[in-house]
Write an enzyme that holds these catalytic residues in place. Structure first.
Site, PDB file in Angstrom:
ATOM      1  N   GLY A  38       0.809  -1.216   0.000  1.00  0.00           N
ATOM      2  CA  GLY A  38       0.000   0.000   0.000  1.00  0.00           C
ATOM      3  C   GLY A  38       0.843   1.265   0.000  1.00  0.00           C
ATOM      4  CE1 TYR A  56      -7.717   2.972   9.566  1.00  0.00           C
ATOM      5  CE2 TYR A  56      -9.364   4.619   8.970  1.00  0.00           C
ATOM      6  CZ  TYR A  56      -8.079   4.126   8.894  1.00  0.00           C
ATOM      7  OH  TYR A  56      -7.148   4.801   8.151  1.00  0.00           O
TER       8      TYR A  56
HETATM    9  N1  LIG Z   1      -5.663   4.440   1.911  1.00  0.00           N
HETATM   10  C1  LIG Z   1      -6.356   5.410   2.493  1.00  0.00           C
HETATM   11  O1  LIG Z   1      -7.349   5.911   1.947  1.00  0.00           O
HETATM   12  C2  LIG Z   1      -5.922   5.951   3.838  1.00  0.00           C
HETATM   13  C3  LIG Z   1      -6.504   7.141   4.300  1.00  0.00           C
HETATM   14  C4  LIG Z   1      -6.110   7.659   5.530  1.00  0.00           C
HETATM   15  C5  LIG Z   1      -5.158   6.989   6.291  1.00  0.00           C
HETATM   16  N2  LIG Z   1      -4.619   5.834   5.812  1.00  0.00           N
HETATM   17  C6  LIG Z   1      -3.624   5.163   6.653  1.00  0.00           C
HETATM   18  O2  LIG Z   1      -2.444   4.986   5.907  1.00  0.00           O
HETATM   19  C7  LIG Z   1      -1.790   3.791   6.328  1.00  0.00           C
HETATM   20  C8  LIG Z   1      -1.558   2.883   5.138  1.00  0.00           C
HETATM   21  O3  LIG Z   1      -2.782   2.657   4.490  1.00  0.00           O
HETATM   22  P1  LIG Z   1      -2.916   1.718   3.217  1.00  0.00           P
HETATM   23  O4  LIG Z   1      -4.026   2.226   2.390  1.00  0.00           O
HETATM   24  O5  LIG Z   1      -1.596   1.520   2.600  1.00  0.00           O
HETATM   25  O6  LIG Z   1      -3.450   0.389   3.961  1.00  0.00           O
HETATM   26  P2  LIG Z   1      -2.956  -1.081   3.940  1.00  0.00           P
HETATM   27  O7  LIG Z   1      -3.950  -1.842   4.736  1.00  0.00           O
HETATM   28  O8  LIG Z   1      -2.693  -1.500   2.552  1.00  0.00           O
HETATM   29  O9  LIG Z   1      -1.559  -1.025   4.688  1.00  0.00           O
HETATM   30  C9  LIG Z   1      -1.368  -1.374   5.989  1.00  0.00           C
HETATM   31  C10 LIG Z   1      -0.002  -2.032   6.132  1.00  0.00           C
HETATM   32  O10 LIG Z   1       0.162  -2.423   7.507  1.00  0.00           O
HETATM   33  C11 LIG Z   1       0.600  -3.771   7.540  1.00  0.00           C
HETATM   34  N3  LIG Z   1       0.157  -4.387   8.779  1.00  0.00           N
HETATM   35  C12 LIG Z   1      -1.114  -4.721   9.115  1.00  0.00           C
HETATM   36  N4  LIG Z   1      -1.127  -5.311  10.322  1.00  0.00           N
HETATM   37  C13 LIG Z   1       0.156  -5.334  10.764  1.00  0.00           C
HETATM   38  C14 LIG Z   1       0.770  -5.806  11.947  1.00  0.00           C
HETATM   39  N5  LIG Z   1       0.056  -6.383  12.927  1.00  0.00           N
HETATM   40  N6  LIG Z   1       2.116  -5.676  12.073  1.00  0.00           N
HETATM   41  C15 LIG Z   1       2.851  -5.108  11.083  1.00  0.00           C
HETATM   42  N7  LIG Z   1       2.319  -4.629   9.937  1.00  0.00           N
HETATM   43  C16 LIG Z   1       0.982  -4.748   9.790  1.00  0.00           C
HETATM   44  C17 LIG Z   1      -0.025  -4.409   6.311  1.00  0.00           C
HETATM   45  O11 LIG Z   1       0.634  -5.627   5.950  1.00  0.00           O
HETATM   46  C18 LIG Z   1       0.139  -3.320   5.286  1.00  0.00           C
HETATM   47  O12 LIG Z   1       1.416  -3.362   4.682  1.00  0.00           O
HETATM   48  C19 LIG Z   1      -2.680   3.173   7.412  1.00  0.00           C
HETATM   49  O13 LIG Z   1      -2.245   3.607   8.680  1.00  0.00           O
HETATM   50  C20 LIG Z   1      -4.024   3.774   7.108  1.00  0.00           C
HETATM   51  O14 LIG Z   1      -4.838   3.805   8.257  1.00  0.00           O
HETATM   52  C21 LIG Z   1      -4.977   5.300   4.613  1.00  0.00           C
END
Ligand SMILES: NC(=O)c1ccc[n+]([C@@H]2O[C@H](COP(=O)([O-])OP(=O)(O)OC[C@H]3O[C@@H](n4cnc5c(N)ncnc54)[C@H](O)[C@@H]3O)[C@@H](O)[C@H]2O)c1
Length: 254
Positions: free
Chosen positions: A17, A158
């Site tokens: 991601g 969340y």
């Molecule tokens: N994509 C969006 O629209 C968005 C918006 C606002 C905030 N965010 C935040 O940005 C960050 C990344 O989002 P994303 O879209 O890439 O999501 P995603 O779910 O693809 O990425 C999350 C990452 O965390 C890792 N992960 C999950 N559980 C874990 C654990 N127990 N230990 C270690 N690693 C773990 C996953 O393997 C993944 O690589 C997150 O914190 C998310 O809350 C995303």
């Protein structure tokens, strides 16, 4: 000289991601990068080295919610890189978390979201702060979300976890200022990350209307976050702490 030359950055959730884009940006800015994830970090490390054969990067696979694993990973990162200057708390249960009404969220799921998103960030801070303190300071960037301001139906667990992380940022900034550690939140809007694009439930319930709520009406990509991320990691933000920088095309006003 690159702005993060000689610095070591650890990015949790760096294997997939948006985290991959964070690792690429920090590496391109000259940092040694530790790709930390429960998923396989090897493809991300290979990408960094393909982009620059001189890049210094290592992958560490562990669960941020388990203290013994966090302690071991921090020790391994220090052994590889000599220390940690920048911590990006990006790992979260998000893309894999299907939207659910509050009446359908069971206690086990609620606790798991809090364990990864809140306890995981706390544990990373707990074990990285002594390392940063010995080095005379550092930068902690907590990835929160605009949903902590706006609320997101179907994602109460969340949303609560990201609100907790934002409040933690404020407390940590005051506690760690004397150690020279800056702590800030980076709050993305709805980002079209590859993991989100694979998850139609999120697209339908969260990302569909996001563009219309922005001052700048276009879809948001991981690349949109990188300027703010590198700023918060670099000496240019040395007098900035306890803040939340929202990068979302002007959707929330912090
Ligand atoms: N994509 C969006 O629209 C968005 C918006 C606002 C905030 N965010 C935040 O940005 C960050 C990344 O989002 P994303 O879209 O890439 O999501 P995603 O779910 O693809 O990425 C999350 C990452 O965390 C890792 N992960 C999950 N559980 C874990 C654990 N127990 N230990 C270690 N690693 C773990 C996953 O393997 C993944 O690589 C997150 O914190 C998310 O809350 C995303």
């Amino acid at each position: 000289m690159k702005v993060l030359e000689g610095r070591v950055a650890l990015v949790t959730g760096g294997a997939k991601g948006i985290g991959v884009a964070y690792c690429e940006a920090l590496s391109a800015a000259g940092a040694t990068v530790v790709v930390a994830d429960i998923a396989d970090p090897a493809p991300c490390v290979a990408r960094l080295q393909a982009a620059d054969p001189g890049a210094r990067a290592v992958g560490l696979r562990f669960d941020v919610s388990v203290e013994a694993e966090v302690a071991g990973a921090v020790a391994a990162a220090c052994e590889f890189a000599g220390g940690i200057d920048i911590l990006v708390n990006n790992a979260a249960l998000f893309a894999t978390l299907p939207p659910a009404d509050v009446t359908d969220i069971d206690v086990e799921l609620w606790d798991r979201v809090m364990a990864v998103n809140v306890r995981g960030s706390f544990l990373m801070v707990k074990h990285v702060v002594p390392v940063m303190t010995r080095r005379g300071g550092g930068k902690i960037i907590n990835v929160t979300s605009g949903v902590a301001y706006k609320g997101l139906p179907g994602m109460v667990h969340y949303t609560a976890s990201k609100g907790a992380l934002m409040a933690m940022t404020r407390a940590l900034s005051r506690e760690l200022g004397d150690a020279g550690i800056c702590v800030n939140s980076l709050a993305p809007g709805a980002v079209m990350s590859d993991t989100i694009m694979q998850n139609t439930a999120h697209i339908q319930r969260y990302h569909q209307n996001a563009t219309q709520q922005r001052a700048l009406k276009r879809a948001m990509l991981p690349e949109d976050l990188l300027g703010a991320l590198v700023f918060l990691a670099s000496p240019g933000s040395d007098f900035v702490t306890g803040q939340t920088i929202a990068v979302d095309g002007g959707s929330v006003n912090t």
